[in-house]
Structure formats: C-alpha cells, structure tokens
Design an enzyme around this catalytic site. Structure first.
Site, PDB file in Angstrom:
ATOM      1  N   SER A   1       0.844  -1.196   0.000  1.00 44.28           N
ATOM      2  CA  SER A   1       0.000   0.000   0.000  1.00 44.28           C
ATOM      3  C   SER A   1       0.876   1.240   0.000  1.00 44.28           C
ATOM      4  O   SER A   1       1.582   1.534   0.977  1.00 44.28           O
ATOM      5  CB  SER A   1      -0.908   0.001   1.234  1.00 44.28           C
ATOM      6  OG  SER A   1      -1.672   1.197   1.278  1.00 44.28           O
TER       7      SER A   1
ATOM      8  N   HIS B   1      -0.982  -1.471  -4.091  1.00 47.95           N
ATOM      9  CA  HIS B   1      -2.337  -1.106  -3.678  1.00 47.95           C
ATOM     10  C   HIS B   1      -2.406   0.416  -3.557  1.00 47.95           C
ATOM     11  O   HIS B   1      -1.605   1.026  -2.835  1.00 47.95           O
ATOM     12  CB  HIS B   1      -2.631  -1.767  -2.328  1.00 47.95           C
ATOM     13  CG  HIS B   1      -4.004  -1.551  -1.804  1.00 47.95           C
ATOM     14  ND1 HIS B   1      -5.075  -2.356  -2.142  1.00 47.95           N
ATOM     15  CD2 HIS B   1      -4.488  -0.628  -0.935  1.00 47.95           C
ATOM     16  CE1 HIS B   1      -6.162  -1.943  -1.500  1.00 47.95           C
ATOM     17  NE2 HIS B   1      -5.832  -0.892  -0.772  1.00 47.95           N
TER      18      HIS B   1
ATOM     19  N   ASP C   1      -4.825   3.559  -2.545  1.00 53.50           N
ATOM     20  CA  ASP C   1      -6.055   3.993  -1.876  1.00 53.50           C
ATOM     21  C   ASP C   1      -6.481   5.357  -2.408  1.00 53.50           C
ATOM     22  O   ASP C   1      -5.799   6.365  -2.185  1.00 53.50           O
ATOM     23  CB  ASP C   1      -5.830   4.100  -0.365  1.00 53.50           C
ATOM     24  CG  ASP C   1      -5.631   2.744   0.290  1.00 53.50           C
ATOM     25  OD1 ASP C   1      -6.404   1.835  -0.022  1.00 53.50           O
ATOM     26  OD2 ASP C   1      -4.704   2.614   1.121  1.00 53.50           O
TER      27      ASP C   1
ATOM     28  N   MET D   1      -8.983   8.190  -1.892  1.00 55.84           N
ATOM     29  CA  MET D   1      -9.894   8.692  -0.848  1.00 55.84           C
ATOM     30  C   MET D   1     -10.389  10.080  -1.208  1.00 55.84           C
ATOM     31  O   MET D   1      -9.615  10.918  -1.688  1.00 55.84           O
ATOM     32  CB  MET D   1      -9.186   8.740   0.505  1.00 55.84           C
ATOM     33  CG  MET D   1      -8.533   7.438   0.931  1.00 55.84           C
ATOM     34  SD  MET D   1      -7.761   7.609   2.558  1.00 55.84           S
ATOM     35  CE  MET D   1      -6.800   6.092   2.632  1.00 55.84           C
TER      36      MET D   1
ATOM     37  N   HIS E   1      -8.155   0.889  -4.773  1.00 53.82           N
ATOM     38  CA  HIS E   1      -9.182   0.764  -3.735  1.00 53.82           C
ATOM     39  C   HIS E   1      -9.941   2.089  -3.662  1.00 53.82           C
ATOM     40  O   HIS E   1      -9.397   3.097  -3.207  1.00 53.82           O
ATOM     41  CB  HIS E   1      -8.495   0.440  -2.408  1.00 53.82           C
ATOM     42  CG  HIS E   1      -9.419   0.266  -1.251  1.00 53.82           C
ATOM     43  ND1 HIS E   1      -8.965  -0.039   0.018  1.00 53.82           N
ATOM     44  CD2 HIS E   1     -10.766   0.354  -1.148  1.00 53.82           C
ATOM     45  CE1 HIS E   1      -9.987  -0.135   0.832  1.00 53.82           C
ATOM     46  NE2 HIS E   1     -11.083   0.109   0.153  1.00 53.82           N
TER      47      HIS E   1
ATOM     48  N   MET F   1     -12.109   4.365  -1.995  1.00 49.96           N
ATOM     49  CA  MET F   1     -12.737   4.786  -0.743  1.00 49.96           C
ATOM     50  C   MET F   1     -13.440   6.113  -1.002  1.00 49.96           C
ATOM     51  O   MET F   1     -13.062   7.159  -0.474  1.00 49.96           O
ATOM     52  CB  MET F   1     -11.697   4.938   0.362  1.00 49.96           C
ATOM     53  CG  MET F   1     -10.914   3.686   0.690  1.00 49.96           C
ATOM     54  SD  MET F   1      -9.825   3.980   2.112  1.00 49.96           S
ATOM     55  CE  MET F   1      -8.822   2.501   2.086  1.00 49.96           C
TER      56      MET F   1
ATOM     57  N   MET G   1     -11.546  -5.105   5.698  1.00 50.50           N
ATOM     58  CA  MET G   1     -10.854  -3.977   6.314  1.00 50.50           C
ATOM     59  C   MET G   1     -10.653  -4.288   7.789  1.00 50.50           C
ATOM     60  O   MET G   1     -11.612  -4.451   8.537  1.00 50.50           O
ATOM     61  CB  MET G   1     -11.660  -2.688   6.139  1.00 50.50           C
ATOM     62  CG  MET G   1     -11.735  -2.158   4.714  1.00 50.50           C
ATOM     63  SD  MET G   1     -10.110  -1.793   3.996  1.00 50.50           S
ATOM     64  CE  MET G   1      -9.449  -0.587   5.155  1.00 50.50           C
TER      65      MET G   1
ATOM     66  N   ASP H   1      -6.678  -5.777   4.793  1.00 54.47           N
ATOM     67  CA  ASP H   1      -6.008  -4.481   4.723  1.00 54.47           C
ATOM     68  C   ASP H   1      -6.159  -3.745   6.044  1.00 54.47           C
ATOM     69  O   ASP H   1      -7.266  -3.457   6.476  1.00 54.47           O
ATOM     70  CB  ASP H   1      -6.614  -3.645   3.587  1.00 54.47           C
ATOM     71  CG  ASP H   1      -5.900  -2.313   3.390  1.00 54.47           C
ATOM     72  OD1 ASP H   1      -4.890  -2.054   4.068  1.00 54.47           O
ATOM     73  OD2 ASP H   1      -6.371  -1.524   2.545  1.00 54.47           O
TER      74      ASP H   1
END
Length: 214
Positions: free
Chosen positions: A7, A31, A33, A35, A64, A66, A135, A173
C-alpha cells in the site's frame, strides 16, 4: 498461494520511484487507496498518481476506491490498464452495477466492507466478485492497529468458500505486519495488503520469503 500487496500510502512520496523499486522484488502487487475526504476523512490520490505509478513499475495495480459513488470513477480508471478495482459495499446503492461494469472491462472486481459492517450485507454479491477485502482497521489512514475481530470475518469468508464451492480471493487491509501475518493467513486470507508492514519494514526480504507462495 499468499500474495503481498504494498500500500503506497505508507511510502515516502518525496522518493516514490525509489521506494517502489526498493520493494518491488519482494511483493506481488501495489495497492493504491483513492480517498475523497467524504466517504473517509482523508484526501489522497487521484488519476495522475495512478498514471505515474504505472510508468514506474510493471507490478499489477489494485485501486481501492474509498469514495462516495465509486461508479463515477470506474470509466476513467479503464484508461490506466489496472488489474483490480475494489469497491465498498457502503459507498453505493448500486453495488451490483458497479461490480458488473468493472468485470465487463476484464478487470478484477473486489468488494470490501468496513470493520463495523456485517458480512451478511455482501452475501448477495459474492457470487459476482473475484474477491472480498476485509478492512481490519477503520479506513482513512495508514499505521493503525489491527482489529482482532477481523479474524472472525476472514474465517467466515473462508468457510463460505468451502461450503458453497466458490473460489474468490480473501484480502486483508489494515495493521497487517510481521507479527500477525501468519495468523491472518491461517484464518484463510491469501492477499495481505500492507503499508507500514512493507514500506517501513527493515526485514522485508525475510517476510517475503516466509509468506509468498505459502
């Protein structure tokens, strides 16, 4: 087979290229994220950074989302030749539509859920996804402590696989590191997503040799 996913939220962004090159031989994928500051209380990465990472490495990329209304972003992600998109069950009322759209474009579709969300809410879409992401921290920030109750979710998902003859992946994760990785794998997870556990790990080579292919 256990895979390690790095990540990049925990990487040193002043030296992102060297950070990725430093770890890429010890992991299986990256990975990212994304957001939006609305679904989670943080703002992170957008499309320019995804493009930059693709130019740095040939590792598979998992994005991912979010974000609220993730289906608004799926079309744009198709331009970046990524391997997986992960979508939260809590983030859209059209989860089946979002999953279908991802898979129609030959991209792996994972569904994920926050620590406080019961597994029963994803049962209806499990037959359509390639994997489930558990999660094990409340999403938004790197470096949080692993929520032990997550082990029960992993075990339940693994039991469902056996009971119904399914073959989805189970990813985890949040707070996964050298001290708890074996427990997470033993519970049934086959993709370990780590930020600090990879980018801040002084013994990444040893962790990698212990877990990958297990």
């Amino acid at each position: 087979m256990t895979k390690l996913s790095g990540s990049i939220l925990a990487a040193d962004f002043l030296n992102l290229k060297s950070e990725i090159k430093r770890v890429e031989n010890y992991i299986d994928e990256l990975h990212i994220d994304v957001m939006d500051g609305h679904f989670v209380p943080n703002l992170t990465f957008g499309f320019p950074l995804i493009k930059a990472v693709k130019n740095i490495t040939d590792l598979p990329i998992d994005v991912h989302l979010m974000v609220t209304n993730p289906e608004f972003h799926i079309d744009k992600l198709l331009d970046f030749d990524i391997q997986r998109i992960t979508v939260h069950i809590e983030s859209t009322v059209h989860i089946h539509r979002a999953i279908t759209k991802i898979k129609e474009n030959n991209i792996e579709a994972f569904v994920t859920l926050n620590p406080g969300t019961p597994l029963v809410l994803i049962e209806e879409v499990i037959p359509y996804v390639d994997g489930v992401l558990v999660m094990s921290v409340n999403p938004g920030f790197s470096g949080q402590k692993f929520i032990a109750k997550s082990i029960e979710k992993i075990k339940t998902l693994n039991n469902w696989k056996q009971k119904y003859g399914m073959n989805y992946s189970i990813a985890v994760d949040g707070g996964v590191n050298s001290s708890n990785a074996d427990v997470v794998v033993s519970a049934g997870a086959n993709i370990l997503i780590m930020g600090y556990g990879i980018f801040k790990n002084p013994d990444l080579e040893n962790l990698s040799s212990q877990l990958r292919g297990k």
